[in-house]
Design a protein around this motif. Sequence first.
Motif, PDB file in Angstrom:
ATOM      1  N   PHE A 229     111.570 -36.887 -21.220  1.00 18.53           N
ATOM      2  CA  PHE A 229     112.989 -37.499 -21.232  1.00 18.53           C
ATOM      3  C   PHE A 229     113.711 -36.880 -20.322  1.00 18.53           C
ATOM      4  O   PHE A 229     114.658 -37.369 -19.528  1.00 18.53           O
ATOM      5  CB  PHE A 229     113.326 -37.392 -22.602  1.00 18.53           C
ATOM      6  N   LEU A 230     113.836 -35.267 -20.155  1.00 20.95           N
ATOM      7  CA  LEU A 230     114.684 -34.551 -19.603  1.00 20.95           C
ATOM      8  C   LEU A 230     114.468 -34.813 -18.022  1.00 20.95           C
ATOM      9  O   LEU A 230     115.134 -34.861 -17.218  1.00 20.95           O
ATOM     10  CB  LEU A 230     114.811 -33.088 -19.854  1.00 20.95           C
ATOM     11  N   PHE A 231     112.977 -35.008 -17.790  1.00 23.42           N
ATOM     12  CA  PHE A 231     112.631 -35.030 -16.156  1.00 23.42           C
ATOM     13  C   PHE A 231     113.137 -36.526 -15.664  1.00 23.42           C
ATOM     14  O   PHE A 231     113.681 -36.588 -14.426  1.00 23.42           O
ATOM     15  CB  PHE A 231     111.399 -34.917 -16.076  1.00 23.42           C
ATOM     16  N   ALA A 232     113.156 -37.608 -16.544  1.00 25.76           N
ATOM     17  CA  ALA A 232     113.433 -38.879 -16.072  1.00 25.76           C
ATOM     18  C   ALA A 232     115.117 -38.801 -15.921  1.00 25.76           C
ATOM     19  O   ALA A 232     115.733 -39.571 -14.907  1.00 25.76           O
ATOM     20  CB  ALA A 232     113.175 -39.853 -17.181  1.00 25.76           C
ATOM     21  N   PHE A 528     118.047 -57.056 -22.970  1.00 24.63           N
ATOM     22  CA  PHE A 528     118.648 -55.896 -22.494  1.00 24.63           C
ATOM     23  C   PHE A 528     118.250 -55.517 -21.211  1.00 24.63           C
ATOM     24  O   PHE A 528     119.183 -54.950 -20.364  1.00 24.63           O
ATOM     25  CB  PHE A 528     118.120 -54.885 -23.537  1.00 24.63           C
ATOM     26  N   PHE A 529     116.993 -55.380 -20.936  1.00 23.35           N
ATOM     27  CA  PHE A 529     116.215 -55.069 -19.572  1.00 23.35           C
ATOM     28  C   PHE A 529     116.859 -56.366 -18.570  1.00 23.35           C
ATOM     29  O   PHE A 529     117.374 -55.866 -17.304  1.00 23.35           O
ATOM     30  CB  PHE A 529     114.940 -55.061 -19.313  1.00 23.35           C
ATOM     31  N   TYR A 530     116.966 -57.559 -19.028  1.00 20.28           N
ATOM     32  CA  TYR A 530     117.122 -58.636 -18.138  1.00 20.28           C
ATOM     33  C   TYR A 530     118.516 -58.610 -17.686  1.00 20.28           C
ATOM     34  O   TYR A 530     118.680 -58.995 -16.376  1.00 20.28           O
ATOM     35  CB  TYR A 530     116.757 -60.043 -18.869  1.00 20.28           C
ATOM     36  N   ASN A 531     119.410 -58.030 -18.303  1.00 19.68           N
ATOM     37  CA  ASN A 531     120.783 -58.110 -17.891  1.00 19.68           C
ATOM     38  C   ASN A 531     121.156 -56.860 -17.163  1.00 19.68           C
ATOM     39  O   ASN A 531     122.268 -56.891 -16.478  1.00 19.68           O
ATOM     40  CB  ASN A 531     121.641 -58.312 -19.344  1.00 19.68           C
ATOM     41  N   TRP A 658     113.984 -43.129 -21.673  1.00 17.17           N
ATOM     42  CA  TRP A 658     115.159 -42.970 -20.936  1.00 17.17           C
ATOM     43  C   TRP A 658     115.589 -44.233 -20.339  1.00 17.17           C
ATOM     44  O   TRP A 658     116.928 -44.249 -19.981  1.00 17.17           O
ATOM     45  CB  TRP A 658     114.826 -41.991 -19.609  1.00 17.17           C
ATOM     46  N   SER A 659     114.743 -45.197 -20.128  1.00 16.88           N
ATOM     47  CA  SER A 659     115.657 -46.396 -19.704  1.00 16.88           C
ATOM     48  C   SER A 659     116.603 -46.888 -20.583  1.00 16.88           C
ATOM     49  O   SER A 659     117.238 -47.824 -20.007  1.00 16.88           O
ATOM     50  CB  SER A 659     114.249 -47.501 -19.487  1.00 16.88           C
ATOM     51  N   VAL A 660     116.681 -46.725 -21.681  1.00 19.47           N
ATOM     52  CA  VAL A 660     117.540 -47.265 -22.534  1.00 19.47           C
ATOM     53  C   VAL A 660     119.131 -46.557 -22.207  1.00 19.47           C
ATOM     54  O   VAL A 660     119.864 -47.618 -21.756  1.00 19.47           O
ATOM     55  CB  VAL A 660     117.272 -46.838 -24.211  1.00 19.47           C
TER      56      VAL A 660
END
Length: 694
Positions: A229-232, A528-531, A658-660
């Motif tokens: 998570f921290l690396f991302a 969520f990703f699509y927008n 992390w993508s969130v």
Amino acid sequence: MERSREREEEWETASHETAEAFKTDQVFVEDAFRNTQVPSWTNQITLRAVVTSLLLSLVFNFIVCKLNLTTGVIPSLNVAAGLLGFAIVKAWTTTLAKVGFLKQPFTRQENTVIQTCVVASSGIAFSGGTASYLLGMSPLVASQGDGGNTPENVKKLSIGWMMGFLFVVSFVGLFSIVPLRKIMILKYKLTYPSGTATAYLINSFHTPKGAKLAKKQVAYLFKSFVFSFLFAFFQWFYTAIDGCGFASFPTFGLQAFNKKFYFDFSSTYVGVGMICPYMVNVSLLIGAIISWGIMWPMIESKKGIWYSANLSPGSLHGIQGYRVFIAIAMMLGDGLYHVLFMLIKTIQSLIAKNFSKDSSVVTPDVTDQAAQIANYDEHRRTENFLKDQIPNKVAMGGYIVLAVISIIAVPFIFHQLKWYHILVAYAIAPVLAFCNAYGCGLTDWSLASNYGKLAIIIFSSWVGLEHGGIIAGLASCGVMMSIVSTASDLMQDFKTGYLTLSSPRSMFFSQVLGTAMGCFLTPLVFWFFYNAYPIGDPSGTYPAPYGLLYRGIALLGVEGISSLPKNCLNLVIGFFLAGIFINLVQEFLKRYETRLGIYRFIPSPMCMAIPFYLGGYFAIDMCIGSLILFLWEKKNKQRATDFAPAVASGLICGDSLWSVPAAILALLNVNPPICMKFLSASVNAKVDKFLDGS
């Protein structure tokens, strides 16, 4: 749960070593739990189990959605689901016990319920098709090709109709296979390696020794999660625009980078590589070398001869057409082989079992005392499995009622499909569901996506291009995949429940509950990703390759070979036959060359086909994951066996989650402050000269 499934489900095979370990120890399992009372099926589905399942389902939906939208390679997440479910509820019950408020202890049956719910929910994230057949209907994907981009063959994505479609079609498959549960589990004693391995894992967690190991595994998972998570988060600062950051690091030079060969510092796919079998990762790399290293440069040299030099980069009549259709051909060749192979193997096995007089008799080749324990184990499991039955009338009635609802509702969502198309699909689906569930019990292969691709070709050609055949084919894929996939998943869960003394009724309702969670969460997570990102853009962060690939299959169904660019047909036929031939060679070696086991080194055509479209960057990530696992096993095989799945799961979870926050920042128009980009010396000199001049 969901497997390497695009989640092609073949890529997500469970650990056969774990299953074998279970077989070795199984005569002692139920004897260890002899004095433990089995709760009723209503007490197995607890409120805390439902809440934990919902939380983990949300997490796993984000993970599977991201994997679907990047490369489509999804490993088996069963271990992570079982382990995290155990860790959360165990921590909760331990805390309550310390303050004297614990009313119901945490059992392996409750752990099985959680794992089943999470598997079912994240399974919808794959079979729901938000990154494949549903995305293939969208205007963005349709605009990438020159054929079939008409109003009748395009459907604008909407969270409302996507959620409605999933709720209408996803539950039918649960009822299609229930009447056969006793035959497959008790009479034929099918292995279901994933279900068996999961049961072994859960049983071991609930012994004192297993609980200690699980605690250590959770610690490893948490550490790798935090690092990932921290690396991302660190990488995000250098990605101000597309093409910036560590993901565009030209590891092997700029020329190799232009051919999609580089390490993109993705913790997700390093973790995926640690879970997937070695030959899956090697097959991906071989496919990348054959396509981007050899074939595409040769075809691009024919630009202006084989195809027009004035086409857009995404045109299916140019180089993109060769990439898409050759990949499809190899996938279809591999899929057709396995469908036919599984049908033949199923028929042979059924004939052999029906003619065998003692097929249901088990004679353990062990000492009398061990044999008594084995008989006790089998007797207790069989007794429990037969206790809470689901009447066959209820199962068949449920299938008919849900099928009728679907036949009425689906044409309202997709007017291109008529009621009789859906009726035909539901008439043949139970047979295919049985074949898939039976074959999965023998080999651990679920071929749901292959049945879906065949449905695309059949129904798209039936409806025709002018009547919206592309949309009809893609929608029928969803109908077929939902039935076939959920049927095999449910039978896997019945096997897990059989081996953990979980009630068949609790397994069924857990699957229903998990499916409902998936139907609700999957469209929300995808939306969520699509927008937040340009989904489906081949050059973007989330190319969603299967959207265009599935649409390409539908285009083949409605237009035939006329949609292929020059000389593409010959290559398509060649790679289709190659997909079949490679499998035949592997099967021949498996039968007749067993001393050296050369068949284990034959690459998978399905895996080789994926990089044809995407390139080799993710294959390099996954091979690095394999290298880490290999070196770890060389140093300490037992520790690698115990902790590698936990470390890999942590890497996948951290990077994926992390993508969130990254997506939230994108929606809020908060952009990274730095662009780290790599230029050749000559280009850099021109940039410096330009800046000096300004």
